[in-house]
Design a protein around this motif. Structure first.
Motif: not given
Length: 271
Positions: A100-123
């Motif tokens: 999972x990737x996100x920018x280092x400037x803090x503009x990408x909320x970390x709370x969104x990370x599980x939404x990115x992981x879910x489709x891959x983990x369920x694939x």
């Protein structure tokens, strides 16, 4: 040269979070702590920060943080390489099969990370290569939003990648699939097209966005525009020249089974 500052012995993670960062000393510690909290239900995971030759005290702050977060890995470039180089370095060091990737400037909320992981983990059939975040309610300056909208429009028309917002730093992908892509600087803006080129399915997820609270951007709209023209032509060429043939094992003295390369069904770019 890559400097490996902190690389402790760690349990094998199921997820690796990669953060490219340059001169984000005022943002990076809070960001890592927020990621740690957001993924508490996804353990085991690791967080990899790749410092792209910062000139502030980012490394000192990260080193102190790593002393109390054993799953934090801090890597440092000895010269500035850019965002794509930092992401690539982090993925190479990652031990999780899903990154999972996100920018280092803090503009990408970390709370969104599980939404990115879910489709891959369920694939279960292993066809999803990339989950791409699409920013909703973007909190940038008007000039940056307009420039991004213009660039995304041209890219979508030329590459037909079906992606509204390729500049979003929030992405999830299979580590092995990413490392099989052809590397070039600024490739992070073309991941949907590159994954599709290799026959992977791309999933899009809407994500939120936050304003920058400290520091400043490392790139200008002009810089992005100038390199984007060359990069767009190069990616279009890579898609057009992709391998289209498929192979199967006809006879073998070993135990090899049928070779099943992924179907290449990405559309031809409009040149």
């Amino acid at each position: 040269m890559l400097q490996n500052l902190i690389f402790p012995e760690r349990a094998a993670p199921r997820l690796s979070v990669v953060i490219p960062a340059r001169n984000e000393a005022e943002n990076i510690v809070a960001l890592v702590e927020a990621i740690d909290a957001a993924l508490v239900l996804e353990s085991p995971f690791e967080i990899i920060v790749v410092d792209d030759a910062s000139t502030d005290d980012s490394l000192a702050r990260l080193s102190a943080l790593a002393a109390r977060l054993p799953h934090l890995v801090v890597l440092s470039h000895d010269m500035r390489g850019g965002q794509s180089a930092a992401v690539h370095t982090g993925v190479q060091a990652a031990r999780g099969p899903i990154v999972l990737t996100l920018d280092g400037d803090g503009q990408n909320p970390p709370g969104e990370l599980p939404k990115l992981a879910a489709p891959l983990l369920a694939d279960r059939d292993g066809t999803i290569g990339l989950v791409a975040g699409q920013r909703v309610g973007r909190k940038d300056t008007l000039s940056k939003r307009l420039a991004s909208r213009f660039a995304n429009g041209i890219r979508a028309r030329v590459l037909a990648d079906g992606t509204r917002d390729t500049g979003c730093g929030l992405k999830g992908f299979r580590r092995d699939a990413f490392l099989a892509l052809p590397y070039f600087d600024h490739m992070h803006r073309y991941l949907p097209a590159l994954f599709s080129r290799d026959g992977w399915r791309v999933v899009h997820v809407d994500v939120t966005h936050r304003p920058r609270v400290a520091g400043r951007s490392n790139y200008s709209n002009l810089q992005r525009g100038l390199v984007g023209i060359v990069d767009l032509a190069a990616v279009a060429w890579l898609i057009r020249r992709r391998k289209k043939a498929r192979g199967a094992v006809i006879a073998s003295t070993g135990t090899a089974s049928q070779v099943q390369p992924r179907a290449i069904n990405s559309p031809e770019p409009a040149l």
